[in-house]
Design an enzyme around this catalytic site. Structure first.
Site, PDB file in Angstrom:
ATOM      1  N   GLU A 161       0.814  -0.992   0.008  1.00  0.00           N
ATOM      2  CA  GLU A 161      -0.037  -0.074  -0.185  1.00  0.00           C
ATOM      3  C   GLU A 161       0.860   1.117   0.006  1.00  0.00           C
ATOM      4  O   GLU A 161       0.494   2.298  -0.645  1.00  0.00           O
ATOM      5  CB  GLU A 161      -0.976  -0.057   1.304  1.00  0.00           C
ATOM      6  CG  GLU A 161      -1.825   1.128   1.330  1.00  0.00           C
ATOM      7  CD  GLU A 161      -3.267   0.910   1.373  1.00  0.00           C
ATOM      8  OE1 GLU A 161      -3.608  -0.412   1.726  1.00  0.00           O
ATOM      9  OE2 GLU A 161      -4.104   1.691   1.268  1.00  0.00           O
ATOM     10  N   GLU A 164       2.466   1.778  -3.528  1.00  0.00           N
ATOM     11  CA  GLU A 164       1.514   2.410  -4.484  1.00  0.00           C
ATOM     12  C   GLU A 164       1.183   3.870  -4.106  1.00  0.00           C
ATOM     13  O   GLU A 164       1.154   4.528  -5.009  1.00  0.00           O
ATOM     14  CB  GLU A 164       0.126   1.508  -4.184  1.00  0.00           C
ATOM     15  CG  GLU A 164      -0.942   1.475  -5.120  1.00  0.00           C
ATOM     16  CD  GLU A 164      -2.283   0.744  -4.727  1.00  0.00           C
ATOM     17  OE1 GLU A 164      -2.269   0.375  -3.614  1.00  0.00           O
ATOM     18  OE2 GLU A 164      -2.897   0.645  -5.735  1.00  0.00           O
ATOM     19  N   CYS A 195      -8.195  -2.499   3.146  1.00  0.00           N
ATOM     20  CA  CYS A 195      -8.321  -4.066   3.984  1.00  0.00           C
ATOM     21  C   CYS A 195      -9.553  -4.277   4.762  1.00  0.00           C
ATOM     22  O   CYS A 195      -9.502  -5.208   5.172  1.00  0.00           O
ATOM     23  CB  CYS A 195      -6.942  -3.794   4.895  1.00  0.00           C
ATOM     24  SG  CYS A 195      -7.164  -2.314   5.901  1.00  0.00           S
ATOM     25  N   SER A 215      -7.081   1.295  -3.212  1.00  0.00           N
ATOM     26  CA  SER A 215      -5.875   0.553  -3.289  1.00  0.00           C
ATOM     27  C   SER A 215      -6.182  -0.768  -3.689  1.00  0.00           C
ATOM     28  O   SER A 215      -6.936  -1.466  -3.406  1.00  0.00           O
ATOM     29  CB  SER A 215      -5.354   0.665  -1.844  1.00  0.00           C
ATOM     30  OG  SER A 215      -4.301  -0.274  -2.090  1.00  0.00           O
ATOM     31  N   LYS A 255     -14.812 -10.717   6.775  1.00  0.00           N
ATOM     32  CA  LYS A 255     -13.707 -11.603   6.183  1.00  0.00           C
ATOM     33  C   LYS A 255     -14.201 -13.038   5.928  1.00  0.00           C
ATOM     34  O   LYS A 255     -13.507 -13.699   4.870  1.00  0.00           O
ATOM     35  CB  LYS A 255     -12.491 -11.588   7.331  1.00  0.00           C
ATOM     36  CG  LYS A 255     -11.894 -10.196   7.073  1.00  0.00           C
ATOM     37  CD  LYS A 255     -10.233 -10.251   7.469  1.00  0.00           C
ATOM     38  CE  LYS A 255      -9.502  -8.933   6.795  1.00  0.00           C
ATOM     39  NZ  LYS A 255      -9.700  -7.801   7.643  1.00  0.00           N
ATOM     40  N   GLU A 258     -15.135 -12.130   2.618  1.00  0.00           N
ATOM     41  CA  GLU A 258     -13.982 -12.041   1.713  1.00  0.00           C
ATOM     42  C   GLU A 258     -13.230 -13.267   1.151  1.00  0.00           C
ATOM     43  O   GLU A 258     -12.841 -13.338  -0.067  1.00  0.00           O
ATOM     44  CB  GLU A 258     -13.028 -11.121   2.506  1.00  0.00           C
ATOM     45  CG  GLU A 258     -11.783 -10.662   1.562  1.00  0.00           C
ATOM     46  CD  GLU A 258     -10.559  -9.932   2.495  1.00  0.00           C
ATOM     47  OE1 GLU A 258     -10.288  -9.022   2.021  1.00  0.00           O
ATOM     48  OE2 GLU A 258     -10.316 -10.512   3.405  1.00  0.00           O
ATOM     49  N   GLU A 263     -11.813 -14.469  -6.980  1.00  0.00           N
ATOM     50  CA  GLU A 263     -10.227 -13.931  -7.491  1.00  0.00           C
ATOM     51  C   GLU A 263      -9.058 -14.257  -6.514  1.00  0.00           C
ATOM     52  O   GLU A 263      -8.335 -14.310  -6.775  1.00  0.00           O
ATOM     53  CB  GLU A 263     -10.237 -12.655  -7.581  1.00  0.00           C
ATOM     54  CG  GLU A 263     -10.595 -11.621  -6.339  1.00  0.00           C
ATOM     55  CD  GLU A 263     -11.934 -11.254  -5.997  1.00  0.00           C
ATOM     56  OE1 GLU A 263     -13.049 -11.860  -6.654  1.00  0.00           O
ATOM     57  OE2 GLU A 263     -12.410 -10.250  -5.948  1.00  0.00           O
ATOM     58  N   CYS A 424     -11.168  -2.562  13.819  1.00  0.00           N
ATOM     59  CA  CYS A 424     -11.292  -4.005  13.867  1.00  0.00           C
ATOM     60  C   CYS A 424     -11.739  -4.270  15.613  1.00  0.00           C
ATOM     61  O   CYS A 424     -12.231  -5.317  15.704  1.00  0.00           O
ATOM     62  CB  CYS A 424     -10.183  -4.665  13.393  1.00  0.00           C
ATOM     63  SG  CYS A 424     -10.148  -4.443  11.595  1.00  0.00           S
TER      64      CYS A 424
HETATM   65 FE1  SF4 Z   1     -13.597  -3.754   8.657  1.00  0.00          FE
HETATM   66 FE2  SF4 Z   1     -15.121  -4.341  10.977  1.00  0.00          FE
HETATM   67 FE3  SF4 Z   1     -13.824  -6.161   9.537  1.00  0.00          FE
HETATM   68 FE4  SF4 Z   1     -11.880  -4.522  10.409  1.00  0.00          FE
HETATM   69  S1  SF4 Z   1     -13.571  -5.923  11.837  1.00  0.00           S
HETATM   70  S2  SF4 Z   1     -11.910  -5.484   8.547  1.00  0.00           S
HETATM   71  S3  SF4 Z   1     -13.340  -2.567  10.351  1.00  0.00           S
HETATM   72  S4  SF4 Z   1     -15.578  -4.972   8.862  1.00  0.00           S
END
Ligand code: SF4
Ligand code: SF4
Ligand code: SF4
Length: 450
Positions: A161, A164, A195, A215, A255, A258, A263, A424
């Site tokens: 990051e 970039e 992220c 990014s 996540k 994600e 991909e 987070c």
């Molecule tokens: Fe985003 Fe919340 Fe996950 Fe952290 S915990 S990556 S702020 S969704």
């Protein structure tokens, strides 16, 4: 004493990844949907969850059981941790991971995020932070995991990051032109962090005009998956990469989504291209499944392991080496701060006198702005001013920033967006204790709509 979560979970249903069609609403084939769901039998219709949802994905009127509209949901889990009645449930892969841990052929890797190590103690009834990093590593080892700290991968995200961002500074602020900078000509300022998967999905669905600004650096766990299944498998663990089962342990429910994005199979592509696995090997993901902080506590309890009782001694391992930059990713402003430290060093040739860039720390403010002067070593010390903003806690400010961006693209150079309040540390996968009582409980504040 800390408190123990009483959030209910469910195993992914057979149709969790959709059918055979390429697109279904806002989901592509294979992407997990319905990660967070409201149990209609337990919902009182108090409407508290609606006030915390960044995308207005919750349907229902006061007094009637609510439901989540999956196409608008970014799986952040903010509704879940704020529901006073524990009526919201999370998809969980605990049983699948336990099966893998019991399979002698599988090489199961724990990949814990910075915010989890602080939170884990709470799930065992102790104060946050009382499970040390070494105790946590030892608990995971005892459960059968191999270790790879996500902070190591977060350092890679910072390098990517930061590099970039420097390229954008050279192209857009200093007017440099070279082949190496060509691709950033399509990616103007402001530069947005990438992220937080809830923010990325939010942008994709609701602010697609911002996509060229986001990014290209992967989130730390998506950096970690390919590193583990290529370099780690070959040089450190000396195992077949097809046997590595990557399990990030995160404060984040987004996540889980994600990891299912199609991909993210870079290790498979790399290994095929370099003839390191047979060419007919079916594609496999970089990250196999994600566990939340609550999930890992459930897994450890099922295995009769209490991290508080573990030894505080742990031998150094190359996969667990990291800088302080990776550690601060868990806080609002942390990604920005880490990337700015790297950028400052490369552009000025000097370390920051005070690496604690406190003006960019979001904490309880949902928008923080700062200007960071950077002397340029290749321009006789000329000083440029980097204008930054840190946004956290849902998307209300993003709507404002998106409008300003259209009218004034120069207002900011760098914007960090984290979906959850404070970053987070307050993610949807962190410990939470709901009241489990009637919504007329005298201590319960009346629901407030945003
Ligand atoms: Fe985003 Fe919340 Fe996950 Fe952290 S915990 S990556 S702020 S969704
Ligand atoms: Fe139902 Fe919980 Fe939302 Fe209240 S906060 S409406 S109980 S899901
Ligand atoms: Fe809204 Fe996040 Fe809950 Fe989805 S998980 S309904 S986006 S608060």
């Amino acid at each position: 004493m800390g408190s123990v979560s009483n959030i209910k979970t469910f195993a992914p249903p057979a149709d969790a990844r959709g059918g055979d069609v390429e697109f279904e609403g806002t989901y592509r084939k294979g992407e997990l949907r319905g990660i967070i769901k409201i149990n209609q039998d337990n919902c009182t219709g108090c409407d508290t969850c609606s006030a915390f949802c960044p995308t207005d994905a919750i349907m229902g009127t006061l007094g009637v059981a609510h439901a989540i509209e999956d196409n608008s949901c970014v799986a952040c889990g903010q509704c879940l941790i704020n529901c006073p009645f524990g009526a919201i449930e999370q998809m969980s892969f605990v049983d699948e991971v336990i099966k893998k841990l019991d399979d002698p052929k599988s090489f199961v890797v724990a990949h814990p995020s910075p915010a989890v190590r602080v939170a884990l103690a709470e799930e065992f009834g102790a104060e946050p932070g009382s499970v040390t990093i070494n105790k946590m590593y030892n608990a995971f080892k005892k459960a059968g995991f191999h270790m790879y700290d996500v902070n190591f991968a977060a350092d890679h995200t910072i390098l990517e990051e930061g590099t970039e961002f420097i390229k954008k500074v050279k192209y857009w602020l200093l007017g440099e032109r070279s082949k190496d900078l060509e691709h950033v000509s399509h990616h103007p300022f402001p530069h947005f962090t990438s992220c937080c998967p809830a923010w990325v999905r939010n942008a994709e669905i609701f602010h697609p005009e911002l996509i060229p600004h986001i990014s290209g650096a992967k989130s730390p766990i998506q950096m970690g998956g390919p590193i583990a299944k290529t370099w780690g498998a070959k040089f450190i663990w000396k195992v077949d990469p097809r046997d590595v089962f990557m399990v990030p342990i995160t404060p984040c429910t987004a996540k889980i989504f994600e990891a299912s994005r199609p991909e993210f199979n870079s290790a498979w592509k790399y290994l095929i291209k370099n003839n390191e696995i047979p060419s007919d090997t079916p594609s496999f993901p970089d990250i196999d499944v994600v566990l939340t902080a609550r999930d890992i506590a459930t897994l450890l309890k099922k295995k009769g392991i209490n991290p508080l009782e573990m030894s505080d001694e742990y031998e150094d391992e190359v996969m667990n080496v990291y800088s302080g930059g990776g550690t601060i990713f868990g806080n609002s402003g942390g990604v920005m701060e880490a990337a700015l430290r790297t950028s400052y060093f490369i552009l000025s040739g000097m370390e920051l006198k005070n690496p604690d860039l406190t003006p960019v720390r979001g904490y309880d403010k949902d928008l923080v702005e700062a200007t960071i002067p950077v002397p340029l070593k290749d321009y006789d010390g000329k000083i440029i001013e980097i204008k930054v903003a840190v946004v956290n806690g849902a998307s209300k400010n993003i709507n404002k920033i998106a409008k300003e961006l259209v009218s004034n693209q120069n207002k900011y150079h760098f914007i960090e967006v984290m979906n959850c309040p404070g970053g987070c540390v307050n993610g949807g996968g962190q410990p939470v204790r709901t009241m489990g009582t009637s919504w007329l409980h005298p201590l319960l504040p009346l629901p407030i709509r945003a």
